[in-house]
Every structure is written in structure tokens, then in C-alpha cells.
Design a protein around this motif. Structure first.
Motif, PDB file in Angstrom:
ATOM      1  N   THR A   1       0.840  -1.192   0.000  1.00  0.00           N
ATOM      2  CA  THR A   1       0.000   0.000   0.000  1.00  0.00           C
ATOM      3  C   THR A   1       0.879   1.248   0.000  1.00  0.00           C
ATOM      4  O   THR A   1       2.088   1.171   0.211  1.00  0.00           O
ATOM      5  N   VAL A   2       0.210   2.373  -0.225  1.00  0.00           N
ATOM      6  CA  VAL A   2       0.918   3.645  -0.229  1.00  0.00           C
ATOM      7  C   VAL A   2       1.619   3.843   1.106  1.00  0.00           C
ATOM      8  O   VAL A   2       2.805   4.166   1.157  1.00  0.00           O
ATOM      9  N   LEU A   3       0.884   3.607   2.201  1.00  0.00           N
ATOM     10  CA  LEU A   3       1.458   3.809   3.525  1.00  0.00           C
ATOM     11  C   LEU A   3       2.686   2.921   3.735  1.00  0.00           C
ATOM     12  O   LEU A   3       3.730   3.373   4.202  1.00  0.00           O
ATOM     13  N   GLU A   4       2.539   1.665   3.336  1.00  0.00           N
ATOM     14  CA  GLU A   4       3.664   0.737   3.507  1.00  0.00           C
ATOM     15  C   GLU A   4       4.883   1.201   2.720  1.00  0.00           C
ATOM     16  O   GLU A   4       6.016   1.114   3.185  1.00  0.00           O
ATOM     17  N   ASN A   5       4.619   1.713   1.518  1.00  0.00           N
ATOM     18  CA  ASN A   5       5.723   2.229   0.731  1.00  0.00           C
ATOM     19  C   ASN A   5       6.391   3.410   1.409  1.00  0.00           C
ATOM     20  O   ASN A   5       7.605   3.579   1.342  1.00  0.00           O
ATOM     21  N   LEU A   6       5.577   4.237   2.029  1.00  0.00           N
ATOM     22  CA  LEU A   6       6.115   5.458   2.617  1.00  0.00           C
ATOM     23  C   LEU A   6       6.951   5.173   3.856  1.00  0.00           C
ATOM     24  O   LEU A   6       7.919   5.876   4.127  1.00  0.00           O
ATOM     25  N   ILE A   7       6.580   4.143   4.618  1.00  0.00           N
ATOM     26  CA  ILE A   7       7.351   3.877   5.837  1.00  0.00           C
ATOM     27  C   ILE A   7       8.430   2.823   5.620  1.00  0.00           C
ATOM     28  O   ILE A   7       9.251   2.592   6.482  1.00  0.00           O
ATOM     29  N   LEU A   8       8.448   2.268   4.418  1.00  0.00           N
ATOM     30  CA  LEU A   8       9.425   1.227   4.093  1.00  0.00           C
ATOM     31  C   LEU A   8      10.851   1.770   4.228  1.00  0.00           C
ATOM     32  O   LEU A   8      11.197   2.768   3.617  1.00  0.00           O
ATOM     33  N   GLY A   9      11.648   1.092   5.020  1.00  0.00           N
ATOM     34  CA  GLY A   9      13.048   1.469   5.132  1.00  0.00           C
ATOM     35  C   GLY A   9      13.266   2.780   5.855  1.00  0.00           C
ATOM     36  O   GLY A   9      14.362   3.318   5.871  1.00  0.00           O
ATOM     37  N   ASN A  10      12.212   3.321   6.453  1.00  0.00           N
ATOM     38  CA  ASN A  10      12.370   4.571   7.185  1.00  0.00           C
ATOM     39  C   ASN A  10      12.402   4.258   8.675  1.00  0.00           C
ATOM     40  O   ASN A  10      11.386   3.926   9.279  1.00  0.00           O
TER      41      ASN A  10
ATOM     42  N   ALA B   1       0.395   5.854  14.146  1.00  0.00           N
ATOM     43  CA  ALA B   1       1.125   7.110  14.296  1.00  0.00           C
ATOM     44  C   ALA B   1       1.671   7.568  12.946  1.00  0.00           C
ATOM     45  O   ALA B   1       1.579   8.736  12.582  1.00  0.00           O
ATOM     46  N   ALA B   2       2.205   6.611  12.214  1.00  0.00           N
ATOM     47  CA  ALA B   2       2.775   6.945  10.916  1.00  0.00           C
ATOM     48  C   ALA B   2       1.701   7.518  10.001  1.00  0.00           C
ATOM     49  O   ALA B   2       1.906   8.523   9.327  1.00  0.00           O
ATOM     50  N   ARG B   3       0.524   6.871  10.009  1.00  0.00           N
ATOM     51  CA  ARG B   3      -0.537   7.325   9.125  1.00  0.00           C
ATOM     52  C   ARG B   3      -0.971   8.742   9.487  1.00  0.00           C
ATOM     53  O   ARG B   3      -1.148   9.596   8.624  1.00  0.00           O
ATOM     54  N   ALA B   4      -1.104   8.984  10.784  1.00  0.00           N
ATOM     55  CA  ALA B   4      -1.531  10.313  11.221  1.00  0.00           C
ATOM     56  C   ALA B   4      -0.517  11.358  10.751  1.00  0.00           C
ATOM     57  O   ALA B   4      -0.882  12.393  10.190  1.00  0.00           O
ATOM     58  N   GLU B   5       0.734  11.051  10.962  1.00  0.00           N
ATOM     59  CA  GLU B   5       1.756  12.023  10.602  1.00  0.00           C
ATOM     60  C   GLU B   5       1.793  12.276   9.097  1.00  0.00           C
ATOM     61  O   GLU B   5       1.867  13.415   8.638  1.00  0.00           O
TER      62      GLU B   5
END
Lengths: 343, 524
Positions: free
Chosen positions: B113-122, B134-138
Motif C-alpha cells: 500500500t501507499v502507507l507501507e511504501n512510505l514507511i518502508l526502510g524509514n 502514528a505513521a498514518r496520522a503524521e
């Protein structure tokens, strides 16, 4: 003669030097496995050499073992040279063997002298037909030939097992009924198992080498393998040539099956191939896709295998040591390749 | 938090958002073998600015951006922020320094998903056990702030290209990037998406982000940027505030006027028509048309120059003539015979020679020797083979003749093509094609990547062929080349051909390239 030196083989002797170096390295590494269990690796390797070259029979056995490997490695080389992976030569070998045995005991009214050539042609055709399936799936529908050929190996072995245990069962051994004696390949040195298929393999290597280096077909095939866009730009019939090459690659592996049946077993036993197809891949890579070097390297690997039998008898070291050595060798080959690519 | 760099996570911290900074590449040079990709390039980016870097393919703009992003190391020069030299040796360093790149081909995992891509490796969002809520909210807050509309729950493979691009931009922001490098951001977008992208970029600039847009499309550069720089043949031609330069001036800078002197063209009376295109159309993806009703005629002894900014259908046109691409409507005649959609081999055999645009991809086999490359097209002709066996002697003789006649500098005929310089490779292609004694020659960007001497040589050869009665289709983005060599000039734009009057001025051609020749009112 050297006008058509291919790019990978900048130095003609490099493949042999590389192979020798890698063999020595893998022997050294395997030696580290032997030392802790109290076996002198030098003595073990001496026994391997003795087993491989100690007698006429030993040398002919090397050649017998090398014959199918030469053919499967040529099969891999032919496909690879036009940019395709043939990991299915083991399955194609089985199909060749099935066709040989089917014709060999059914005969279909063929006169004696015509039987052997007919069996060879049938084996080639069966291997080619088996390879044509992944070729069509790849060239027409874009399915990965790597996966399809691997899967079809299992299918081929299963068909062979079914025939051996079912319709073609001999009832005594886990093998089919024997082929008729007219279908036996002539033995080259009496008292040994060395048969005429060895000559077929050598001829195939020579022909393939010539085709690749000197003919229009080979030139097109190499161009497609190196740069398919340039091949299209030059108006080459890319799909047709790839299909033909892949089918012929299957045919070469089919001939290996023919030799095993008509030259060695005279029937189709269960578990005909101890992984000749996969050894062929190793040989093709070690030979840097050069058919002539493939013959030499296939012989070296065959000698290693045959010699390990002698070692086992003399020293009680299991043959699997050689499997370890081969596995180490493959890993070394792959890592050298990667290093070269990075350089 | 890890604070290796002063720029890290600034995007998410409010108080520093007004900070001003200046990011620059200073006197950067980079060569790949004999090809000089960047020659003493200095370009900078300030906080709150959108800076377009304009140039044709091969002008060196991708190289400078790769250097800024740490994908390539410069041979000379450096990258700096506020006059402090930055050590960027990998994209990881660049990201740590607050620099992010949005590639032309997106680097997303399609089945996440978009969210998973965004937090991947971060690391900031934890490792395997990430706190998604928390990640989604931010991230939602961040997206809202920059008006980036995207559904975080959606699988990436289900997103449109424009949405994927937004995710890439968001990914850069989540990682705390202040400096965004967008490589050809509009190449795959619809006009509406381009507009939306513009709004997002403007919003980012207002928040003191800096944005580099790398593009070869003039209208986008003009529409989106505050400043614009032009690169050409590896050099930075200049940097101007966008509102102080016209499109026409930019075109001039892009195509340049760097040729030493024009070659003399003897008078040749054009003979009968060799190539004729009638209403050629090629359908593209998703109902778009790549070529629309192309009508062209080229006569014996005539050079028809096709000018135009790259990517306006020139490639499709050559491929259609050469039989490498299917035409959806219309007819192509060669000497009166229909060759529409014939196989490439038969078109080549009918007397068409082709100097392809991308020499390395189409024109040569880099790992083959010169001998093998010399017969790439003609290997099946009786001169080089008998009953399917290649005549080595003939091939060697032919290759030696090419090396000799065209002064190809190489270590020998067995040298791999790869070892030759671009100019020498092109000489072999040219020699090989001309040796076929074509009736019709398609020359696409025949001097790209060559030095001045080699350019002159190629030009003379083309003029010589024209005198010998060959019909030549010259496609080039170099306006000087077109003007110097062509008998007639047409312009390609958005898959259409604009016919121009005889001996058009450079301004007329430029206007046609911008689409404002026929209807000056609609200038972009």
C-alpha cells in the motif's frame, strides 16, 4: 581462423586457466572439510586421480560419463548464445530417452540398419518438441523460460517414471523392457562401455562451434544474444531464430538421452539422469559458452566424478565429498562472474 | 533523533521552515570514457525556488542531477550547501542531507500500500513492528499540508501514474527532504495531472523547499519554474529568471549554434521521388496518436530536414519507415512500391539505409568485433556469405576498407566495438550503411555525442551522398545541422508535421517547434 573471436573469450586460454584455478580452490576448500575427520586430502585426491586415469577402463568411463554432459552443456550454450536460459536439458534428455526406448522395443517394422538412425532422429525430435513448449510460451506469451523449463523437468521425470512402472514395465527391474539388439550403439573399445554416442557428442560440439562462428545462422543467433535491438534493426527474424535455437538445444539434450539408452543401458531405467542437465549448466558457464571448451571441461568434471568412485572404494570416503567439491566449484564460478561484472 | 545533517527532518519541524539556504553544484565535470557528459557545470538552487534544467537528451542534465543525488561521483568540482562542501557519495548520503530524487520510473513496491511504501526502510517509523497508526496520522497531516491527494490505504499497483508520482513526492517529504529533484516529471502525465503537479510544487516552494525539474519540454519548464537553465552538449549555456526569457530564446539556446562553418552544398537538381508517405498514422497507448496524418516526399539528391524538439514523433516516424513499427493507417512508397508494414529485412533490401538515433542500442553490438559489426545489416548478401557460411576473407577485406576509408581509429579489426570512441563507432555505422549504396538514407541525430571534427566529417559524407543522388531524411534536434544540410525543412510537433516555406529563418523554425507558426496567437 581467429577472425570471429567472440568477445567473452578475449584470451583463448583463459577459460582453462580459470577452470583450473577454480578446481584447485575448491579442492583446497573441500580439503578443509576432510582434515578434521582425519583424512589426508592429498591422499584422497591422489585416489581420485587414480580412479579417473589409472586404467584404460577408467579413462573410457570418464568419456562415457562426459558424453551426456557434453551434449547437455551444448544445449545450454546454444540457448544462451541467443539470449535464452535452457534449464530444462535434463527433461529434454528424458524425452530423448523415452523416444529412443519406445522406438527401440516397438521397432514399428523398421529394418535393422535404419533403426539406430531413426532412434537418434526420434530422440532429437522429442527433445526439440519438449523444448518447443517453453520456447513458444516465452516467445509468444512472454512466460519466463527459466521457470517453465525447470517445471518441465519434473514433468519429464514423472512421465518416465510412469512409463517405467506402468505401460512399459519389464516386470523384473525398475526399468523398461530392453530395446532390440539392432538398436544398440556400437562400442568403440571392446570390453568397455565407450560407445558411438561419444563421437556424436564430439561432432555436435564441432558443428555447433562452426555454426556459431562461421555461418549466417550463427551470426544472427549471436547478434540476438548480444543485442536484440540491433538484431531487429538489422532486419533479423528474431523470434524465428530464437525458436529454432531453443528447439535445437532441446534436440541436443535429447541426443544425450538417446546415448544413455542405446549406448549404455539398452533400456530406460528409473532415475536415468543423475542431474546431467544441471552439470551441463555448470560446464557451459565454466566454458564461457564456448562449445570446444565445453568438451574439455565436461571431461574434467566427468573424471572428477568417476575418480571419486575409486576414492570411495580405496579409502571409504563417501562419494558425496565430490558433490561438496562440485558445489563449492559452482559457488566459486558464480562469485568470479560477479566479481568480473563489477570490475 | 539522528542529526547527521542540518537539513534532516527540517520539513517536518515548523520553526526552521523559513530558513534560507543555497544548494549548488560547483564547476562539476564528469566524463564516461571519451564522452564528456558534464563540462564545468555550475548550477544552484535556493530555498523556495523551482529551477528547471532544460536540454535535449544527452545534453548532460541527467548526469548533473545524478551527481547531486550521489548516484555518480564528479571527476572535478563539488556539491555544496551554503558554501559548505557536502560529501555525497551515495543516495543514502543525499537523503541524509535532505536531498531526494523523484525518478522518471518510479521506485515503489507495486504490491504494497501507499502507507507501507512510505514507511518502508524509514527507521523513524520503527522496523518490522512499525506503529502504523502514528505513521498514518503524521503522513496524512503532511499530505494535507501540501495538498497532495492520495489514499494511503490503496495498493500502489492500482494507482494512476500521476498518483504514483504524488506518492514519490510524499515519500521524499516524509524522509525530510528539502531539496527535490524531479526527473522528467511531466513525461507521463496528462495535462490535468501536470496542472495538479504544478500546484503541489508551488505549495512546496512556498514552504521554502527547493525543486529542480529536469526536462526537455519547454512549455513545462516555462510554466512551472522560477528560473531556468539550459544545458547543451555537456555544458551549462546559461541560467535566467523564467519571466525574463522567451520560449524562442530558450529554443535557440537548446539547439544552439555551435557549428564551426556550414558545409558547402553544391547545386543538385532533385530527381524523381524516392520516398513518399501518405497520411501515415500510428496509434499510441490509451487512444493517443503518436503520428497523425504524416505526408512527406523525398526526391533523389535531396535532403529533407526534420526539425523539432525530441519526443514529438521523430522516433516513431523513422521506425515506421524502417519497418520496425506497425503503421495503423496510410501508405509508404519506396520508388513507387508500397512498403507499408513490410518486414524490416525487405525494406533494408529494397535500398533503405538507416543510421539509428541510439547507436549503442540499435546500431552496433558493443561486445562484437569491428568485423562482426561491419556486416550487421548485410550479413546475408552474396558478397559476405556463400550457402549460409560467412566468407571471412570478404568480411575482413570489407572491414579493413571501412577502417581505411573512414579513418576509424581502433586497435585493429578484431577490437571490440566497445573500445572505440563514439565518433569512431559512428564512422563505422556510417561507412557500413553507405557501403550498401542505398537509394534512401535515414539519418537520425547522426552527430549526437560526436566532437566537432567528427561532426564535420559526417556532414560532408551526407552532402556527398546527396550529390550521388541518395534521398536523405535527416532528423535532428540540432537546428544548425538541419539548416546547414537540408534542401527542405519540416518541423515535427506532437506527432504532426508542419511544412515550412523554402529557406525558412531560424525564427520561423523555432516558432513552428513551439506550435505557434500557423497560429501565432496560441503561443505557449
Amino acid at each position: 581462423m581467429n577472425a570471429h573471436v567472440d568477445a567473452p573469450a578475449v584470451n583463448r586460454w583463459r577459460p582453462l586457466g580459470l577452470a583450473a584455478g577454480l578446481v584447485v580452490a575448491s579442492m583446497a576448500l573441500t580439503g578443509l572439510v576432510l582434515l578434521p575427520i582425519g583424512i589426508n586430502p592429498i591422499a584422497a585426491y591422489a585416489q581420485i586421480l587414480k580412479g579417473a586415469f589409472g586404467s584404460v577402463n577408467a579413462v573410457t568411463e570418464d568419456l562415457v560419463y562426459a558424453t551426456p554432459i557434453i551434449l547437455t552443456s551444448l544445449s545450454v550454450i546454444l540457448a544462451f548464445r541467443c539470449g535464452l536460459w535452457n534449464l530444462g536439458s535434463d527433461g529434454q534428455l528424458y524425452l530423448g530417452a523415452i523416444a529412443t526406448v519406445g522406438l527401440g522395443f516397438n521397432r514399428f517394422g523398421l529394418p535393422g540398419p535404419a533403426l539406430l538412425p531413426a532412434m537418434a532422429v526420434a530422440a532429437f525430435a522429442a527433445g526439440a518438441a519438449w523444448a518447443a513448449v517453453p520456447a513458444v510460451l516465452r516467445l509468444r506469451f512472454g512466460a519466463s523460460e527459466v521457470i517453465v523449463t525447470i517445471m518441465m523437468n519434473f514433468l519429464a521425470v514423472t512421465i518416465a517414471t510412469y512409463l517405467v512402472g506402468g505401460p512399459w514395465a519389464s516386470g523384473i527391474t525398475p526399468a523398461t523392457a530392453p530395446i532390440v539388439p539392432e538398436g544398440f550403439l556400437p562400442v568403440l573399445i571392446s570390453g568397455t562401455r565407450l560407445n558411438a554416442n561419444f563421437l556424436v557428442a564430439i561432432a555436435a560440439a564441432a558443428i555447433l562451434s562452426f555454426v556459431l562462428r562461421r555461418t549466417v545462422f550463427g551470426y544472427r543467433l549471436r547478434t540476438i544474444g548480444q543485442n536484440v535491438d540491433a538484431a531487429r534493426y538489422a532486419g533479423m527474424p528474431v523470434t524465428k531464430i530464437r525458436f529454432l535455437s531453443f528447439a535445437c538445444a532441446g534436440g541436443l539434450a535429447g541426443l544425450a538421452g538417446f546415448g544413455e539408452v542405446a549406448g549404455i543401458y539398452h533400456n530406460l531405467p528409473n532415475g536415468l539422469s543423475p542431474g546431467f542437465g544441471f552439470t551441463g549448466i555448470v560446464v557451459a558457464l565454466l566454458a564461457r559458452l564456448n562449445p570446444v571448451w565445453a568438451v574439455i571441461i565436461a571431461f574434467a568434471l566427468a573424471a572428477l566424478n568417476v575418480g571419486s568412485g575409486g576414492m570411495q572404494r580405496a579409502m571409504g570416503i563417501p562419494v558425496s565429498l565430490v558433490s561438496i567439491m562440485e558445489a563449492v566449484l559452482i559457488l566459486l564460478v558464480l562469485s568470479t562472474r560477479m566479481l568480473e561484472r563489477r570490475a | 533523533m539522528n542529526s547527521r545533517s542540518p537539513l534532516r527532518h527540517i520539513a517536518i519541524s515548523e520553526k526552521t521552515s523559513a530558513q534560507s539556504w543555497r544548494f549548488e553544484a560547483f564547476k562539476v565535470s564528469k566524463s564516461y570514457g571519451a564522452v564528456v557528459a558534464n563540462d564545468d557545470v555550475s548550477v544552484d538552487l535556493k530555498a523556495g525556488e523551482i529551477h528547471a534544467l532544460l536540454g535535449e537528451n544527452g545534453a548532460g542534465k541527467s548526469t548533473i542531477m545524478k551527481i547531486l543525488y550521489g548516484m555518480e561521483l564528479p571527476d572535478a568540482g563539488h556539491v555544496a550547501i551554503d558554501d559548505k562542501v557536502l560529501k555525497i557519495t551515495s543516495p543514502a548520503d543525499a537523503i541524509a542531507a535532505g536531498i531526494a530524487m523523484v525518478h522518471q520510473h518510479f521506485m515503489l513496491v507495486p504490491n504494497l500500500t501507499v502507507l507501507e511504501n512510505l514507511i518502508l526502510g524509514n527507521r523513524r517509523f520503527g522496523g518490522i513492528l512499525s506503529d502504523r497508526r502514528a505513521a498514518r496520522a503524521e503522513i496524512s497531516a503532511l499530505a494535507e499540508r501540501y495538498r497532495i491527494e492520495v489514499d494511503l490505504q490503496k495498493t500502489v499497483s492500482k494507482l494512476s501514474v500521476g498518483e504514483q508520482q504524488r506518492v514519490e513526492i510524499l515519500k521524499a517529504l516524509v524522509r525530510g527532504a528539502r531539496i527535490l529533484i524531479l526527473d522528467e516529471p511531466t513525461a507521463v502525465l496528462t495535462p490535468q495531472e501536470i496542472k495538479a503537479l504544478g500546484l503541489t510544487l508551488r505549495e512546496l516552494a512556498q514552504e521554502r523547499h527547493g525543486i529542480f525539474i529536469v526536462t526537455h519540454k519547454l512549455p513545462e519548464a516555462m510554466g512551472l519554474s522560477d528560473r531556468v537553465s539550459v544545458m547543451r552538449r555537456g555544458r551549462l549555456i546559461g541560467t535566467w529568471p523564467t519571466d525574463q526569457i522567451t520560449s524562442a530564446e530558450l529554443v535557440m539556446h537548446m539547439v544552439g549554434r555551435s557549428l564551426p562553418e556550414s558545409v558547402s552544398r553544391p547545386e543538385v537538381l532533385p530527381g524523381p521521388t524516392v520516398l513518399e508517405l501518405r497520411d501515415i498514422c500510428i496509434a499510441g497507448h490509451a487512444g493517443r496518436t503518436m503520428l497523425q496524418n504524416i505526408n512527406l516526399e523525398i526526391a533523389e539528391g535531396e535532403i529533407l530536414g526534420v526539425a523539432g524538439v525530441e519526443g514529438n514523433g521523430q522516433q516513431e516516424l523513422t521506425e515506421a519507415i524502417a519497418g520496425l513499427r506497425q503503421v495503423s493507417a496510410g501508405d509508404i512508397f519506396l520508388c513507387g512500391n508500397v512498403i507499408t508494414n513490410s518486414p524490416a529485412a525487405s525494406i533494408l533490401a529494397a535500398g533503405v539505409a538507416h543510421i539509428p538515433e541510439d547507436r549503442h542500442r540499435d546500431g552496433v553490438v558493443l561486445d562484437f568485433s569491428l568485423t562482426d559489426n561491419a556486416i550487421l545489416v548485410d550479413h546475408q548478401t552474396p558478397a559476405f556469405q556463400k550457402r549460409g557460411v560467412i566468407d571471412q576473407g570478404a568480411v575482413i577485406q570489407f572491414t579493413d576498407r571501412l577502417i581505411n576509408d573512414y579513418q576509424i581509429r581502433c586497435s585493429g579489426r578484431e577490437a571490440p566495438m566497445r573500445s572505440l570512441s563514439g565518433g569512431n563507432q559512428q564512422k563505422l555505422v556510417l561507412g557500413r550503411e553507405l557501403a550498401r549504396r542505398p537509394k534512401m538514407l535515414i539519418a537520425v541525430q547522426p552527430t549526437r555525442g560526436l566532437d566537432v571534427g567528427a561532426i564535420d566529417y559526417v556532414h560532408r559524407q551526407l552532402i556527398e551522398q546527396r550529390s550521388a543522388g541518395v534521398a536523405i531524411l535527416l532528423i535532428s534536434t540540432e537546428l544548425d545541422e538541419i539548416i546547414a544540410l537540408s534542401d527542405r525543412i519540416v518541423v515535427m510537433r506532437e506527432g504532426r508535421v508542419t511544412q515550412l516555406p523554402d529557406r525558412p529563418s531560424i525564427e520561423t523554425i523555432g516558432a513552428a517547434m513551439l506550435g505557434s507558426f500557423d497560429a501565432p496567437a496560441g503561443a505557449e
